[in-house]
Design a protein around this motif. Structure first.
Motif, PDB file in Angstrom:
ATOM      1  N   GLN A   1     -14.913  30.810 127.635  1.00  0.00           N
ATOM      2  CA  GLN A   1     -13.486  31.018 127.853  1.00  0.00           C
ATOM      3  C   GLN A   1     -12.818  31.464 126.558  1.00  0.00           C
ATOM      4  O   GLN A   1     -13.198  31.011 125.474  1.00  0.00           O
ATOM      5  CB  GLN A   1     -12.818  29.728 128.344  1.00  0.00           C
ATOM      6  CG  GLN A   1     -13.390  29.203 129.651  1.00  0.00           C
ATOM      7  CD  GLN A   1     -13.225  30.193 130.782  1.00  0.00           C
ATOM      8  OE1 GLN A   1     -12.141  30.777 130.955  1.00  0.00           O
ATOM      9  NE2 GLN A   1     -14.283  30.400 131.545  1.00  0.00           N
ATOM     10  N   PRO A   2     -11.808  32.344 126.637  1.00  0.00           N
ATOM     11  CA  PRO A   2     -11.103  32.749 125.409  1.00  0.00           C
ATOM     12  C   PRO A   2     -10.366  31.571 124.798  1.00  0.00           C
ATOM     13  O   PRO A   2      -9.962  30.639 125.496  1.00  0.00           O
ATOM     14  CB  PRO A   2     -10.132  33.823 125.895  1.00  0.00           C
ATOM     15  CG  PRO A   2      -9.927  33.521 127.352  1.00  0.00           C
ATOM     16  CD  PRO A   2     -11.246  32.986 127.840  1.00  0.00           C
TER      17      PRO A   2
ATOM     18  N   ILE B   1      -4.720  33.306 123.127  1.00  0.00           N
ATOM     19  CA  ILE B   1      -3.921  33.699 124.288  1.00  0.00           C
ATOM     20  C   ILE B   1      -2.437  33.478 124.016  1.00  0.00           C
ATOM     21  O   ILE B   1      -1.599  34.367 124.233  1.00  0.00           O
ATOM     22  CB  ILE B   1      -4.363  32.908 125.535  1.00  0.00           C
ATOM     23  CG1 ILE B   1      -5.805  33.278 125.912  1.00  0.00           C
ATOM     24  CG2 ILE B   1      -3.422  33.175 126.710  1.00  0.00           C
ATOM     25  CD1 ILE B   1      -6.383  32.421 127.015  1.00  0.00           C
TER      26      ILE B   1
ATOM     27  N   ALA C   1     -16.298  35.930 124.259  1.00  0.00           N
ATOM     28  CA  ALA C   1     -15.247  35.531 125.197  1.00  0.00           C
ATOM     29  C   ALA C   1     -13.882  36.072 124.789  1.00  0.00           C
ATOM     30  O   ALA C   1     -13.132  36.592 125.631  1.00  0.00           O
ATOM     31  CB  ALA C   1     -15.203  34.008 125.326  1.00  0.00           C
ATOM     32  N   ASP C   2     -13.534  35.954 123.509  1.00  0.00           N
ATOM     33  CA  ASP C   2     -12.235  36.465 123.052  1.00  0.00           C
ATOM     34  C   ASP C   2     -12.177  37.982 123.161  1.00  0.00           C
ATOM     35  O   ASP C   2     -11.169  38.551 123.612  1.00  0.00           O
ATOM     36  CB  ASP C   2     -11.987  36.055 121.604  1.00  0.00           C
ATOM     37  CG  ASP C   2     -11.620  34.597 121.452  1.00  0.00           C
ATOM     38  OD1 ASP C   2     -11.402  33.912 122.466  1.00  0.00           O
ATOM     39  OD2 ASP C   2     -11.558  34.130 120.294  1.00  0.00           O
TER      40      ASP C   2
ATOM     41  N   TRP D   1     -11.722  39.070 126.757  1.00  0.00           N
ATOM     42  CA  TRP D   1     -10.371  38.797 127.235  1.00  0.00           C
ATOM     43  C   TRP D   1      -9.386  39.815 126.675  1.00  0.00           C
ATOM     44  O   TRP D   1      -8.529  40.337 127.402  1.00  0.00           O
ATOM     45  CB  TRP D   1      -9.949  37.383 126.849  1.00  0.00           C
ATOM     46  CG  TRP D   1      -8.554  37.058 127.303  1.00  0.00           C
ATOM     47  CD1 TRP D   1      -8.171  36.616 128.548  1.00  0.00           C
ATOM     48  CD2 TRP D   1      -7.351  37.172 126.534  1.00  0.00           C
ATOM     49  NE1 TRP D   1      -6.805  36.452 128.594  1.00  0.00           N
ATOM     50  CE2 TRP D   1      -6.278  36.782 127.375  1.00  0.00           C
ATOM     51  CE3 TRP D   1      -7.082  37.560 125.220  1.00  0.00           C
ATOM     52  CZ2 TRP D   1      -4.953  36.776 126.945  1.00  0.00           C
ATOM     53  CZ3 TRP D   1      -5.765  37.562 124.777  1.00  0.00           C
ATOM     54  CH2 TRP D   1      -4.724  37.171 125.634  1.00  0.00           C
TER      55      TRP D   1
ATOM     56  N   GLU E   1      -9.660  43.036 128.460  1.00  0.00           N
ATOM     57  CA  GLU E   1      -9.024  42.946 129.778  1.00  0.00           C
ATOM     58  C   GLU E   1      -7.514  43.076 129.695  1.00  0.00           C
ATOM     59  O   GLU E   1      -6.869  43.490 130.664  1.00  0.00           O
ATOM     60  CB  GLU E   1      -9.404  41.621 130.446  1.00  0.00           C
ATOM     61  CG  GLU E   1     -10.855  41.551 130.891  1.00  0.00           C
ATOM     62  CD  GLU E   1     -11.244  40.176 131.412  1.00  0.00           C
ATOM     63  OE1 GLU E   1     -12.229  40.102 132.177  1.00  0.00           O
ATOM     64  OE2 GLU E   1     -10.594  39.176 131.033  1.00  0.00           O
ATOM     65  N   GLN E   2      -6.940  42.729 128.548  1.00  0.00           N
ATOM     66  CA  GLN E   2      -5.489  42.851 128.362  1.00  0.00           C
ATOM     67  C   GLN E   2      -5.076  44.239 127.883  1.00  0.00           C
ATOM     68  O   GLN E   2      -3.886  44.493 127.673  1.00  0.00           O
ATOM     69  CB  GLN E   2      -4.986  41.809 127.354  1.00  0.00           C
ATOM     70  CG  GLN E   2      -5.442  40.390 127.594  1.00  0.00           C
ATOM     71  CD  GLN E   2      -5.268  39.939 129.027  1.00  0.00           C
ATOM     72  OE1 GLN E   2      -4.165  40.027 129.584  1.00  0.00           O
ATOM     73  NE2 GLN E   2      -6.342  39.446 129.626  1.00  0.00           N
TER      74      GLN E   2
ATOM     75  N   ARG F   1     -18.846  43.235 133.492  1.00  0.00           N
ATOM     76  CA  ARG F   1     -17.418  43.286 133.845  1.00  0.00           C
ATOM     77  C   ARG F   1     -16.845  44.694 133.807  1.00  0.00           C
ATOM     78  O   ARG F   1     -15.670  44.899 134.126  1.00  0.00           O
ATOM     79  CB  ARG F   1     -16.600  42.408 132.890  1.00  0.00           C
ATOM     80  CG  ARG F   1     -16.962  40.940 132.910  1.00  0.00           C
ATOM     81  CD  ARG F   1     -15.910  40.164 132.142  1.00  0.00           C
ATOM     82  NE  ARG F   1     -16.357  38.842 131.757  1.00  0.00           N
ATOM     83  CZ  ARG F   1     -15.599  37.965 131.097  1.00  0.00           C
ATOM     84  NH1 ARG F   1     -14.354  38.295 130.754  1.00  0.00           N
ATOM     85  NH2 ARG F   1     -16.075  36.780 130.762  1.00  0.00           N
TER      86      ARG F   1
END
Length: 217
Positions: free
Chosen positions: A37-38, A43, A63-64, A67, A70-71, A95
């Motif tokens: 998880q990030p 976040i 993970a970071d 993420w 994805e942003q 992904r």
């Protein structure tokens, strides 16, 4: 390696080959070292930032970096361990995400100066040197108007560090980075705060030290 606390730094070595071997062994010893998880501070501290170019320092299993991609960020993620980078790249492919994975330490990467809108170093194991090479590499990578985000656990006592086989003075802290910020930087956050509930390596820590600074010119 200290598997019960796998986020403890390895005994310090300035030899890149030894550093890679230590981290490769740490990653190879587990199917997954981190939570996947990030980081919560990442976040929260980047939610209002406009996506641009970002450097993820010590990206681990990615993970970071994933993420951030994805942003909408253009992500460069570096790590000394090809074992970790291979895992990260496989997950990115699964992904459908594009990330530039860089097998290197921060100092050795010779990154283009002032080229990232965000430089993120989440719990990094950066070796301290007499000429502050790692700190200057972090600062030098940020473009004017960009943000540097350094997050770490509170410094252990000398006894705690020795119990986990390392010297706390061997590693760069957020305070070391903050001490080098001149008039061309504005500190936006410099605090120790309660840590959100987390899983995986590092979940036993209850506080985060957070430094966020913006380069003005």
């Amino acid at each position: 390696m200290h598997r019960e606390h796998p986020d403890s730094p390895a005994p310090a070595s300035h030899d890149p080959g030894e550093i890679q071997l230590l981290w490769d062994q740490r990653y190879a010893g587990l199917d997954q070292l981190w939570s996947g998880q990030p980081n919560a501070v990442l976040i929260g501290e980047t939610r209002e930032l406009k996506p641009g170019r970002v450097l993820d320092v010590g990206c681990g299993e990615g993970a970071d970096a994933l993420w951030l991609a994805e942003q909408g960020w253009d992500v460069t993620a570096l790590d000394v361990s090809p074992v970790a980078l291979d895992r990260a790249a496989r997950e990115a492919g699964a992904r459908g995400l594009t990330v530039t994975w860089l097998h290197s330490g921060l100092v050795e990467a010779a990154l283009p100066p002032a080229s990232f809108d965000l430089v993120s170093a989440q719990y990094p194991a950066l070796l301290r040197t007499s000429d502050n090479l790692a700190e200057h590499a972090l600062l030098g990578a940020v473009t004017p108007g960009g943000v540097l985000l350094v997050v770490h656990h509170p410094a252990p006592t000398e006894e705690e560090a020795r119990a986990h086989g390392f010297n706390r003075d061997d590693y760069v802290s957020p305070a070391d980075v903050a001490a080098l910020l001149g008039d061309d930087w504005r500190i936006e956050v410099d605090e120790t705060r309660p840590r959100r509930v987390a899983t995986g390596a590092g979940a036993h820590h209850t506080e985060d030290v957070v430094l966020r600074a913006r380069r003005l010119r």
